[in-house]
Design a protein around this motif. Sequence first.
Motif, PDB file in Angstrom:
ATOM      1  N   ALA A 329       0.825  -1.196   0.000  1.00  0.00           N
ATOM      2  CA  ALA A 329       0.000   0.000   0.000  1.00  0.00           C
ATOM      3  C   ALA A 329       0.866   1.255   0.000  1.00  0.00           C
ATOM      4  O   ALA A 329       2.043   1.210   0.390  1.00  0.00           O
ATOM      5  N   PRO A 330       0.310   2.382  -0.430  1.00  0.00           N
ATOM      6  CA  PRO A 330       1.032   3.652  -0.281  1.00  0.00           C
ATOM      7  C   PRO A 330       1.364   3.889   1.192  1.00  0.00           C
ATOM      8  O   PRO A 330       0.750   3.297   2.081  1.00  0.00           O
ATOM      9  N   PRO A 331       2.354   4.744   1.464  1.00  0.00           N
ATOM     10  CA  PRO A 331       2.745   4.993   2.851  1.00  0.00           C
ATOM     11  C   PRO A 331       1.548   5.370   3.729  1.00  0.00           C
ATOM     12  O   PRO A 331       0.720   6.198   3.347  1.00  0.00           O
ATOM     13  N   LEU A 332       1.460   4.747   4.898  1.00  0.00           N
ATOM     14  CA  LEU A 332       0.411   5.074   5.859  1.00  0.00           C
ATOM     15  C   LEU A 332       0.940   6.179   6.764  1.00  0.00           C
ATOM     16  O   LEU A 332       1.676   5.923   7.726  1.00  0.00           O
ATOM     17  N   VAL A 333       0.595   7.419   6.451  1.00  0.00           N
ATOM     18  CA  VAL A 333       1.125   8.578   7.165  1.00  0.00           C
ATOM     19  C   VAL A 333      -0.016   9.484   7.618  1.00  0.00           C
ATOM     20  O   VAL A 333      -1.092   9.500   7.013  1.00  0.00           O
ATOM     21  N   ALA A 334       0.236  10.247   8.682  1.00  0.00           N
ATOM     22  CA  ALA A 334      -0.768  11.158   9.221  1.00  0.00           C
ATOM     23  C   ALA A 334      -0.065  12.258  10.009  1.00  0.00           C
ATOM     24  O   ALA A 334       1.022  12.039  10.563  1.00  0.00           O
ATOM     25  N   VAL A 335      -0.686  13.432  10.066  1.00  0.00           N
ATOM     26  CA  VAL A 335      -0.107  14.584  10.763  1.00  0.00           C
ATOM     27  C   VAL A 335      -1.036  15.026  11.889  1.00  0.00           C
ATOM     28  O   VAL A 335      -2.222  15.268  11.671  1.00  0.00           O
ATOM     29  N   VAL A 336      -0.492  15.115  13.101  1.00  0.00           N
ATOM     30  CA  VAL A 336      -1.206  15.642  14.259  1.00  0.00           C
ATOM     31  C   VAL A 336      -0.360  16.758  14.856  1.00  0.00           C
ATOM     32  O   VAL A 336       0.824  16.553  15.151  1.00  0.00           O
ATOM     33  N   ASN A 337      -0.960  17.916  15.023  1.00  0.00           N
ATOM     34  CA  ASN A 337      -0.251  19.081  15.568  1.00  0.00           C
ATOM     35  C   ASN A 337       1.077  19.332  14.846  1.00  0.00           C
ATOM     36  O   ASN A 337       2.113  19.590  15.466  1.00  0.00           O
ATOM     37  N   ASN A 338       1.012  19.247  13.521  1.00  0.00           N
ATOM     38  CA  ASN A 338       2.165  19.506  12.653  1.00  0.00           C
ATOM     39  C   ASN A 338       3.331  18.558  12.887  1.00  0.00           C
ATOM     40  O   ASN A 338       4.478  18.894  12.605  1.00  0.00           O
ATOM     41  N   GLU A 339       3.046  17.386  13.402  1.00  0.00           N
ATOM     42  CA  GLU A 339       4.045  16.332  13.527  1.00  0.00           C
ATOM     43  C   GLU A 339       3.606  15.145  12.669  1.00  0.00           C
ATOM     44  O   GLU A 339       2.444  14.750  12.686  1.00  0.00           O
ATOM     45  N   LEU A 340       4.565  14.593  11.911  1.00  0.00           N
ATOM     46  CA  LEU A 340       4.272  13.539  10.950  1.00  0.00           C
ATOM     47  C   LEU A 340       4.544  12.163  11.556  1.00  0.00           C
ATOM     48  O   LEU A 340       5.625  11.921  12.118  1.00  0.00           O
ATOM     49  N   TYR A 341       3.561  11.270  11.417  1.00  0.00           N
ATOM     50  CA  TYR A 341       3.667   9.906  11.940  1.00  0.00           C
ATOM     51  C   TYR A 341       3.435   8.912  10.802  1.00  0.00           C
ATOM     52  O   TYR A 341       2.747   9.225   9.819  1.00  0.00           O
ATOM     53  N   ALA A 342       3.983   7.716  10.968  1.00  0.00           N
ATOM     54  CA  ALA A 342       3.799   6.649   9.970  1.00  0.00           C
ATOM     55  C   ALA A 342       3.558   5.332  10.676  1.00  0.00           C
ATOM     56  O   ALA A 342       4.122   5.069  11.748  1.00  0.00           O
ATOM     57  N   ALA A 343       2.715   4.510  10.064  1.00  0.00           N
ATOM     58  CA  ALA A 343       2.443   3.167  10.574  1.00  0.00           C
ATOM     59  C   ALA A 343       3.233   2.166   9.753  1.00  0.00           C
ATOM     60  O   ALA A 343       3.015   2.045   8.539  1.00  0.00           O
ATOM     61  N   ASP A 344       4.166   1.485  10.398  1.00  0.00           N
ATOM     62  CA  ASP A 344       4.908   0.408   9.747  1.00  0.00           C
ATOM     63  C   ASP A 344       4.106  -0.871   9.956  1.00  0.00           C
ATOM     64  O   ASP A 344       4.171  -1.504  11.002  1.00  0.00           O
TER      65      ASP A 344
END
Length: 435
Positions: A329-344
């Motif tokens: 799948a495409p990268p699973l990424v999300a931004v909360v309070n201008n911080e970037l997170y990813a699910a491996d």
Amino acid sequence: MLEGQSCLISRALPSSCEQETKWVYMTYLVSNGGKRRVEEDEGEEVGGRRKLPKQLMNKLEEEVTAQTLNDFHLSPTDQHDYSKQHGNGGDQSDSTNLIHSIGRDMSVNCLVRCSRSDHDALALVNKGFHNLIRGGNIYKLRQEAGVVEHWVYFSCHLLEWEAFDPNSRRWMHVPRMPSNGCFMCSDKESLAVGTELLVFGKEITAHVIWSYSLLTNTWSSGMTMNSPRCLFGSASLGETAILAGGCDSQGNVLGSAELYSSATGTWETLPSMHKPRKMCSGVFMDKKFYVIGGINSEFLSCGEEYDLETRTWREIPNMFPGRNGPTEAPPLVAVVNNELYAADYAEQELRKYDKERNVWNTIGRLPDRAVSMNGWGLAFRACGERLIVIGGPRNLGGGIIEVNSWIPNDSAPEWTLLARKHSGSFVYNCAVMGC
């Protein structure tokens, strides 16, 4: 009405206990079908929030009933019974003030702070409420007041969508998409912008877009991009969304990008990226748009940043060195309070991006039951101040969907199970609407 939230009184409202109490009592009448229910003790709890003395309840009842009985849309039987006992205030069809006893400004200030899940009921109070909510003005006023609720919309069955409010932990019904079998079987992307949920797909040879309106609770089609595409990266910020990359109807990988405004319903062509890419992901961070990962003739670990003010792209080498293979799948990424997170999804780890050093750090684990097929079928999204993971174990004949959330802080993630529901456990599409 929401239990414990029949009215959300603003802390910023003028400190008038009498005005606030009138609104509380009005919503109490609406939530109880307009029927009087005053206990014989010193007061009654309204919406799980406060106790109102019997004497004040009776006084308010006389004032509200005398001014705007018809505004509560009672049944004819209830109106007759109520008027017989308390007197009829006459025809109050003019709903300019929304709630006559507190005036329009105070009515609107209270209404913008009521939960979105109560809007359908509040739209039935009178014509003023109906026009304010169904016309969409309420969401513009909420935005100005800094009041935003984020709901998760996701699809576990083809053409079927569900909405979930993580604050009240309530499920909302979304009508089935009225599309054909060709669209049903095509690859689809989804995006929520403003008060719209957009679903992108293909019917035979043409790309199409279906739009769900929160205001009307209906689906419609007919919207087209300047350059129709699929398998693109996208993200939204308020009433603005950007789509970048993807494939055209002939399978050509695109480097172009478009901006969509839900306020005007128009598309604007933006400058193209440095590298064409498909199967990529998009996020907004620090008021800039980022495209991460993807594929063209090779797998891309670089990202690109689009500055909305300068209208320029900047390439960021090695922004996503994670997995992005041909079946993943495409990268699973999300931004909360201008911080970037990813699910491996392979290692079941949660990672955080260090913007200064351009590196990813593992900060903890994903929820135990967050399973996927090479990342497919698992939703990882930002929902206000939360990270949301939606997925579940897959069973023959169905499955269980779980919604887990974590509010990022300095400690390791501790996931909270918000809801569990019997449903298809494979999440085909997911989007978050904040308004």
